[in-house]
Design a protein around this motif. Structure first.
Motif, PDB file in Angstrom:
ATOM      1  N   ASN A 555      -6.467  25.166  24.065  1.00  0.00           N
ATOM      2  CA  ASN A 555      -7.012  23.988  24.746  1.00  0.00           C
ATOM      3  C   ASN A 555      -8.059  24.334  25.794  1.00  0.00           C
ATOM      4  OD1 ASN A 555      -5.502  25.032  26.846  1.00  0.00           O
ATOM      5  ND2 ASN A 555      -4.215  23.223  27.132  1.00  0.00           N
ATOM      6  N   ASP A 556      -8.657  25.538  25.678  1.00  0.00           N
ATOM      7  CA  ASP A 556      -9.664  25.952  26.648  1.00  0.00           C
ATOM      8  C   ASP A 556     -10.913  26.432  25.904  1.00  0.00           C
ATOM      9  OD1 ASP A 556     -11.185  26.988  28.704  1.00  0.00           O
ATOM     10  OD2 ASP A 556      -9.489  27.925  29.721  1.00  0.00           O
ATOM     11  N   ALA A 562      -5.716  29.637  26.220  1.00  0.00           N
ATOM     12  CA  ALA A 562      -4.613  28.911  26.844  1.00  0.00           C
ATOM     13  C   ALA A 562      -3.892  28.132  25.751  1.00  0.00           C
ATOM     14  CB  ALA A 562      -5.129  27.966  27.923  1.00  0.00           C
ATOM     15  N   ASN A 563      -2.686  28.545  25.410  1.00  0.00           N
ATOM     16  CA  ASN A 563      -1.948  27.906  24.330  1.00  0.00           C
ATOM     17  C   ASN A 563      -1.056  26.796  24.864  1.00  0.00           C
ATOM     18  OD1 ASN A 563      -3.055  29.563  22.371  1.00  0.00           O
ATOM     19  ND2 ASN A 563      -1.481  31.129  22.637  1.00  0.00           N
ATOM     20  N   GLU A 564      -0.958  25.730  24.078  1.00  0.00           N
ATOM     21  CA  GLU A 564      -0.178  24.567  24.481  1.00  0.00           C
ATOM     22  C   GLU A 564       0.720  24.151  23.323  1.00  0.00           C
ATOM     23  OE1 GLU A 564       0.400  21.348  27.477  1.00  0.00           O
ATOM     24  OE2 GLU A 564      -0.480  23.355  27.513  1.00  0.00           O
ATOM     25  N   ASP A 565       1.995  23.846  23.636  1.00  0.00           N
ATOM     26  CA  ASP A 565       2.951  23.321  22.667  1.00  0.00           C
ATOM     27  C   ASP A 565       3.469  21.982  23.192  1.00  0.00           C
ATOM     28  OD1 ASP A 565       2.650  25.742  21.362  1.00  0.00           O
ATOM     29  OD2 ASP A 565       4.511  26.592  22.160  1.00  0.00           O
ATOM     30  N   TYR A 566       3.503  20.977  22.328  1.00  0.00           N
ATOM     31  CA  TYR A 566       4.046  19.691  22.763  1.00  0.00           C
ATOM     32  C   TYR A 566       4.440  18.845  21.559  1.00  0.00           C
ATOM     33  CZ  TYR A 566      -0.814  18.160  21.947  1.00  0.00           C
ATOM     34  OH  TYR A 566      -2.045  17.909  21.399  1.00  0.00           O
ATOM     35  N   TYR A 595       1.687  17.386  29.065  1.00  0.00           N
ATOM     36  CA  TYR A 595       0.884  18.271  28.224  1.00  0.00           C
ATOM     37  C   TYR A 595      -0.603  18.080  28.506  1.00  0.00           C
ATOM     38  CZ  TYR A 595      -0.278  14.268  25.189  1.00  0.00           C
ATOM     39  OH  TYR A 595      -0.755  13.059  24.694  1.00  0.00           O
ATOM     40  N   GLN A 596      -1.403  19.049  28.036  1.00  0.00           N
ATOM     41  CA  GLN A 596      -2.851  19.035  28.217  1.00  0.00           C
ATOM     42  C   GLN A 596      -3.513  19.386  26.896  1.00  0.00           C
ATOM     43  OE1 GLN A 596      -3.864  21.769  31.401  1.00  0.00           O
ATOM     44  NE2 GLN A 596      -2.022  21.230  32.549  1.00  0.00           N
ATOM     45  N   ARG A 599      -7.627  21.787  28.733  1.00  0.00           N
ATOM     46  CA  ARG A 599      -6.983  22.491  29.839  1.00  0.00           C
ATOM     47  C   ARG A 599      -7.365  21.889  31.189  1.00  0.00           C
ATOM     48  NH1 ARG A 599      -7.165  29.009  31.179  1.00  0.00           N
ATOM     49  NH2 ARG A 599      -5.118  29.109  32.171  1.00  0.00           N
ATOM     50  N   THR A 602      -4.509  16.752  32.491  1.00  0.00           N
ATOM     51  CA  THR A 602      -3.166  16.316  32.117  1.00  0.00           C
ATOM     52  C   THR A 602      -3.216  14.949  31.452  1.00  0.00           C
ATOM     53  OG1 THR A 602      -2.296  17.513  34.027  1.00  0.00           O
ATOM     54  CG2 THR A 602      -0.835  15.922  32.962  1.00  0.00           C
TER      55      THR A 602
END
Length: 616
Positions: A555-556, A562-566, A595-596, A599, A602
């Motif tokens: 997400n960057d 930058a890893n995101e899990d949601y 979550y984002q 990055r 929010t």
């Protein structure tokens, strides 16, 4: 997580290949099932063909699926429903541009920030900002779309530049029934979010017209994240005779957005934007027994104002001309030529102590000539091959080949394979803004894919699986001390899976899954994307819900990963008060996930919306 991806590949493949197909030959076709099996597409080839005969992986989102959401913007509807595709978001509604913007589109890990590797079309006309080369997601509204067709993979052979990663073609509405029909929607929800839509269609004999208007505004879930848009659309069509018809359409959108800035300690508010976008198009189509084709003329334009002083006027105009000929039994030869002129002026009015500075005031042209042939052998095997010659006024010439096959090896079982080259021309931003780079060459990739599709249980279940591998080594990236160069690499491979099930007449289930293994992490591309939805009707009540699981999302857009899990849960209930009036209530992010997608931006927690839909 990679073990999970490998396990999913094995299970999906076994289901498609070995699940019995007994009973398909005796299937009783109803309307819904016939549409799924015999769907025709425009994106797969300039002429209308059964999508099973196209070697590319193609997804079609129809009007019913669009209306089941209460989205006013069109692109978020595609998230989850199209495997391998992902669209970034940053708030309740509105994508914005420049710093802090969202609306980046990724297909199989190709897209960019801004998005220049996925081509947006409206009825086959290319849509992108003439200077920056990216589409404007806020301009595409759900109320104007009859359906959306997505090629998940390169389609440069047919559409030229920017179709490197795939194509999203928005097919606009056209009035088809005699008389007057109308539709209106009013909704209100969290953060003072208001959405108003109205449309009317008219048809008499050979003439038809469709007009729509939209207004959306929200205060936003964060301070300084407000958004407002007004959009209008007109389409006129006339059938000259049984062989020729013409249509013209005009769209205009004006929107204002704010960048709230990163959601971090002591972060500053970003800039505000004021944008006007529009396009006009004219199409003359012909349809004969042995030939069909079209002449399409288009003109896109826009003006952008940002409070940091940036101001631009841009354009993108041109034409597409193609004709498809049936020379002999089983043969279909398409020949075409297209031309684009795009560019404009970009400046900063506040630079140089208020005297201003012009970054660029120029245009470039692209001309393409292509041929694409389909040959049917033994009725069940279709071979496809094509070649495009592209000329660019700056970098010169480029050749784009493509070849593939589609084989129907059982009643409703199909096997496809395709090898195709995708390319993207450098944008004016990359060539001339903030440092000239006239030596840049186009980006190019090679895409290998194969897939299976089948239908089971008297067409009550339809499934498809696609395997792909994308390779490229001349992507445009910033090299320290050198600037922009053709030095980037991409090596992505993965799987896309889709299944639709209708176990009973009033229940529909849909699921998609995509897994992308990337040598270099790509912005706006999750490694795993799982989607499941259910739609149930009972008398006057319709209840639907969906759940999305996103894993390892980059997400960057900067080199830092930058890893995101949601997990996102949505639900909606619609009550048919009478044949003219529906009331609905919906909720998003019902698990109240923090979550984002972008990055430091929010996303809102649980939100609720409600509205009325009027049909006449």
């Amino acid at each position: 997580m990679k073990r999970f991806g490998i396990f999913a590949i094995v299970i999906c493949f076994l289901v498609l290949v070995f699940l019995p197909t007994v009973g398909n030959a005796q299937a009783s076709f109803n309307l819904i099932d016939t549409v799924k099996i015999e769907e025709v597409v425009v994106t797969g080839t300039p002429v209308r063909v059964n999508r099973n005969n196209v070697p590319m992986a193609v997804s079609v989102i129809n009007r019913t699926q669009i209306e089941e959401t209460d989205e006013s913007a069109l692109l978020p509807v595609l998230n989850g429903k199209v495997p391998g595709l992902f669209v970034t978001e940053r708030g309740v509604t509105g994508f914005g541009v420049a710093g802090g913007s969202a609306g980046q589109i990724s297909i199989r890990g190709i897209g960019g920030s801004p998005t220049t590797g996925v081509l947006m079309l409206i009825d086959g006309h290319p849509q992108f900002m003439g200077i920056m080369g990216h589409p404007l997601p806020d301009s595409y509204v759900a109320s104007d779309a009859e359906r959306v067709e997505v090629i998940r993979g390169p389609a440069s052979i047919l559409y030229g530049s920017n179709a490197m990663g795939g194509v999203i073609n928005i097919i606009t509405k056209k009035q088809t029934s005699e008389g007057v029909n109308g539709n209106a929607r009013v909704s209100y929800g969290s953060f003072n979010t208001q959405k108003y839509m109205g449309s009317v269609g008219y048809k008499k004999n050979r003439f038809s017209a469709f007009v729509s208007g939209n207004h959306n505004n929200t205060d936003g879930h964060r301070e300084h994240s407000d958004f407002k848009i007004n959009n209008g659309y007109v389409k006129l069509a006339y059938d000259i005779n049984k062989n020729f018809n013409v249509n013209t359409d005009l769209s205009l959108a004006a929107f204002e957005a704010a960048d709230p800035g990163p959601d971090t300690l002591n972060a500053n508010q970003g800039e505000r934007i004021d944008i006007t976008r529009g396009y006009w198009a004219f199409t003359l189509q012909n349809e004969f027994e042995k030939a069909s084709g079209a002449l399409k003329v288009f003109y896109n334009f826009g003006e952008h104002n940002i409070t940091d002083g940036f101001h631009s006027n841009d354009h993108n105009y041109g034409f597409n001309l193609y004709e498809s000929l049936k020379l002999f039994t089983g043969n279909n030869l398409t020949l075409g030529v297209d031309y684009m002129n795009y560019g404009g002026m970009a400046e900063n009015l506040l630079a140089m102590n208020g005297n201003g500075i012009v970054f660029a005031d120029t245009t470039v042209t692209e001309t393409g000539v292509y041929g694409f042939v389909q040959q049917s052998l033994f009725q069940d095997l279709i071979l496809n091959a094509g070649l495009r010659y592209q000329n660019h006024s700056v970098y010169g010439n480029h050749w784009i080949p493509s070849a593939g096959f589609a084989w129907r090896f059982a009643n409703f079982a199909n096997w496809k394979g395709n090898v195709s080259k995708g390319f993207r021309s450098p944008t004016i931003r990359e060539l001339f803004l903030w440092g000239p780079n006239p030596e840049l060459d186009p980006e190019s990739i090679i895409n290998y894919e194969t897939g299976f599709s089948n239908s089971f249980f008297n067409l009550k279940m339809n499934a498809e699986i696609t395997f792909f591998y994308v390779k490229g080594d001349n992507l445009i990236v910033t090299v320290p001390m050198q600037g922009l160069r053709n030095a980037g690499e991409i090596s992505n491979k993965g799987i896309e899976f889709l299944v639709n099930i209708q176990p009973v007449d009033n229940l529909k289930l849909e699921s998609t899954y995509s897994y992308i293994d990337m040598k270099n992490p790509v912005y706006a591309t999750p490694e795993h994307h799982l989607y499941f939805s259910a739609n149930y009707r009972w008398k006057k009540l319709q209840v639907m819900g969906s759940i999305q699981q996103i894993s390892n999302l980059d997400n960057d857009p900067t080199p830092a990963v930058a890893n995101e899990d949601y997990t996102l849960l949505k639900a909606k209930a619609v009550y048919n008060i009478n044949k003219y009036l529906k009331w609905y209530v919906s909720g998003e992010n019902l698990l109240n996930e923090n979550y984002q997608v972008n990055r430091y931006y929010t996303m809102p927690g649980a939100t609720v919306f409600s509205g009325l839909n009027i049909v006449f």
